[in-house]
Design an enzyme around this catalytic site. Structure first.
Site, PDB file in Angstrom:
ATOM      1  N   HIS A   1       2.902  -3.518  -9.414  1.00 50.55           N
ATOM      2  CA  HIS A   1       3.956  -3.169  -8.459  1.00 50.55           C
ATOM      3  C   HIS A   1       5.245  -2.727  -9.143  1.00 50.55           C
ATOM      4  CE1 HIS A   1       1.263  -5.273  -5.741  1.00 50.55           C
ATOM      5  NE2 HIS A   1       1.988  -4.866  -4.714  1.00 50.55           N
TER       6      HIS A   1
ATOM      7  N   GLU B   1      -3.766   4.561   2.415  1.00 52.17           N
ATOM      8  CA  GLU B   1      -2.779   5.550   1.953  1.00 52.17           C
ATOM      9  C   GLU B   1      -3.334   6.966   1.901  1.00 52.17           C
ATOM     10  OE1 GLU B   1      -3.184   2.570   0.562  1.00 52.17           O
ATOM     11  OE2 GLU B   1      -1.233   1.585   0.734  1.00 52.17           O
TER      12      GLU B   1
END
Lengths: 347, 325
Positions: free
Chosen positions: B129, B60
């Site tokens: 998450h 990322e």
């Protein structure tokens, strides 16, 4: 291994010197000498101005590493891009930013190349394709790959040159970037300015391997290890990488061995190394080696070189005057350039 | 009017902007061959090819940084973060590079990038998450933050984000991807920094965004049965915040409740609450109410997770409390 590789070189590599001298000619060799002297004198004066309180904050001097910026710059075309970390005064000046604009930036003045908003670590001039000037170790390495991505996307035939220190190589983004740059054939040259120290931690204490070019092997990227105190070796080694980027869109990773004579920043007495180590490095310094070559080859005589030094000192002195005379940014501009467009209906 | 899914609305926004401007490209994990982890990029790889729809490795920080560098040279990257939980890895690139280039360079280097992806809870995804991290970005001068609550807003706002000259963080509720709503065929844009009244009312203002707008609407129905008229303000853009639309509503209702999916401490809701308390002090008949996620990492167990998040009941009781009922 790389640390010791070039340790005892007191002259430029004769074979490389012969080739590069022939390729570039006397005038260019003298230009390179002048640029190296300029970077040296500029930094010496910047250091003194810092001690006088004219420059504040962090200030990382380039003294000792001049052959690298100068040799590298000689390989680039005007359309190519450069991006660097925070020891970047030298890269900025060879990119064509005037000593006046760099010194004024160090002074935080409005005529600085970043309008006084950046400081020593954040020099910018997009008209010279110089994109900083970045202060998070390794943080600009993906930025460089992104610039290479964009120039390839736009078929610009441009190369992006990215400088960083040996301390950057353990950051995640370094590895993430090398992987993508190799996989996507990005025209980028990744240059480690290996000055043996990540701030105050020596290479053998911060890296599991000291032959840093091995880092590229895992990404199937071309690599080389170059004597960074030999300006012609730097030129020739980087030229190959630039050609590879331009002709084949292939990136290269380079471990270029150099040495900084001063501490990491102005507040660092550099107690992590011995006086002998520093003295040894200075005796085989990049400027002395080029000077010896010029004199031996009779490209110029001592008087000519002294005159260059005198000229350069004048230029640097002038940059201090310029910086002194330039005003601080107008306080009314404090919030300018936070956004290009802030079209909130409020404020 | 036709109804389409939230994810289709986003897809149309990207598709239209890519068709309009060759400098726009899409990059991220699984965006190309896989058609997007949440199918937002469905069909775009087939249409635009490898050059403009690019699968990345799972890195990322690296691909956010590559997008930022590309934006420096004038491209208009749309960087997909599979979820904003993973975008934490790219936070250095966003905060230290994208948000700083324009100011530090004295206006020389702008960064017209969009970093977008799923945020908030998805349901039984566990603590790593299920986070609403908009405050991390809303805190940073130099960034803009958008969070749509309907397919209509999603499309118009994303088109605006892509054309915006500054870095925009665009957070899409994971739960909303499958929701549907009216979206016109013809092109439209929703301006940056302009909120929307999602329901008009007179007794109490609810400020809510993203997934919480739907919860607020349900709570308003319940409260209407008791004769309480709720006005729902959706700021849509978190930064720059449309303060006027909030203040005007509070001037009318004299009461406010902030509903956010995120934790309440040091949050966007905390800042909005502070603004209302300070600027609308003379208009308030009650302290500003807050409804937030419980101050814990999100649990997995099916019975525990719902206890951690705002519910319609929580919102109803917060409004009743603001109305001294």
């Amino acid at each position: 291994m790389s640390l010791e590789k070039f340790k005892n070189s007191t002259v430029l590599d004769p074979k490389i010197a012969k080739r590069v001298h022939k390729e570039l000619g006397d005038e260019k060799v003298i230009d390179m000498y002048r640029e190296m002297i300029l970077l040296r004198r500029f930094e010496e004066v910047a250091g003194r101005q810092y001690q006088m309180g004219k420059i504040k904050g962090f200030c990382h001097l380039y003294i000792g590493q001049e052959a690298l910026a100068v040799g590298a710059k000689a390989t680039l075309e005007d359309r190519d891009y450069t991006i660097s970390a925070y020891r970047e005064h030298g890269h900025a000046i060879v990119a064509g930013i005037t000593p006046n604009a760099v010194m004024a930036e160090l002074f935080g003045k409005v005529d600085g190349c970043s309008g006084g908003r950046g400081g020593s670590m954040h020099l910018f001039d997009t008209t010279k394709n110089f994109y900083g000037g970045w202060g998070i170790v390794g943080g600009h390495i993906p930025t460089a790959a992104g610039m290479a991505f964009a120039s390839k996307y736009n078929n610009e035939d441009a190369v992006t040159m990215c400088y960083f220190g040996d301390g950057s190589l353990h950051q995640g983004v370094f590895h993430e970037t090398l992987n993508m740059a190799a996989m996507w054939d990005l025209p980028c040259v990744f240059i480690t300015e290996n000055n043996h120290y990540a701030m105050g931690t020596s290479l053998d204490r911060h890296s599991a391997i000291t032959d840093l070019q091995k880092k590229a092997v895992g990404y199937d990227m071309d690599h080389d290890c170059i004597d960074g105190q030999d300006v012609f070796a730097v030129y020739e080694g980087i030229k190959k990488a630039v050609d590879r980027a331009r002709k084949k869109n292939r990136p290269t990773f380079l471990d270029i061995i150099t040495y900084r004579y001063r501490g990491h920043s102005m507040s660092d007495p550099a107690k992590y190394r011995t006086k002998d180590e520093l003295n040894d490095a200075q005796e085989v310094g990049p400027i002395i080696r080029l000077q010896n070559f010029i004199l031996k080859q009779k490209i110029a005589d001592k008087e000519t070189l002294d005159a260059i030094d005198k000229d350069v000192k004048k230029i640097v002195k002038e940059s201090v005057k310029f910086a002194e005379a330039s005003p601080f940014p107008d306080p009314s501009t404090l919030t300018d350039h936070t956004y290009v467009e802030w079209n909130s209906p409020i404020d | 009017m036709r109804e389409i899914l939230f994810r289709q609305a986003l897809n149309e926004a990207i598709d239209e902007e890519m068709a309009r401007d060759k400098d726009v490209f899409l990059m991220g994990e699984e965006v190309a061959e896989y058609n997007g982890a949440y199918k937002v990029s469905q069909g775009l790889w087939d249409k635009y090819g490898d050059k403009r729809v690019i699968d990345t490795p799972i890195a990322e920080a690296g691909f956010a940084g590559i997008g930022i560098g590309a934006a420096f040279l004038g491209l208009k990257p749309v960087i997909e973060m599979m979820t904003f939980n993973f975008c934490v890895l790219a936070l250095d690139q966003i905060v230290n590079t994208a948000a700083k280039s324009l100011y530090m360079s004295n206006g020389q280097i702008s960064c017209p990038i969009v970093i977008r992806g799923a945020g908030g809870a998805g349901g039984a995804l566990g603590a790593q998450h299920s986070q609403s991290l908009e405050a991390q970005y809303a805190h940073i001068p130099g960034l803009k933050v958008m969070m749509p609550s309907t397919p209509y807003d999603a499309k118009g706002m994303l088109k605006t984000a892509i054309r915006d000259p500054d870095p925009v963080i665009f957070i899409e509720s994971e739960v909303l991807y499958g929701s549907s709503g009216e979206v016109p065929e013809e092109e439209y844009m929703i301006p940056m920094g302009v909120g929307d009244i999602k329901r008009e009312g007179t007794d109490c203002t609810i400020v809510a965004w993203s997934r919480m707008v739907g919860y607020a609407l349900k709570a308003a129905e319940v409260l209407a049965e008791d004769g309480i008229s709720v006005e729902i303000v959706d700021p849509r853009t978190i930064r720059p915040l449309d303060k006027d639309i909030i203040y005007n509503s509070v001037r009318k209702t004299n009461r406010a409740v902030i509903v956010e999916e995120a934790w309440g401490f040091a949050s966007v809701g905390a800042s909005i609450s502070e603004l209302i308390s300070r600027e609308m002090f003379d208009h308030l008949d009650a302290p500003v109410g807050r409804v937030n996620q419980r101050d814990i990492p999100t649990p997995y167990a099916f019975n525990l997770e719902p206890l951690a998040y705002p519910t319609v009941e929580n919102i109803v009781s917060a409004v009743r409390k603001a109305c001294y009922l």
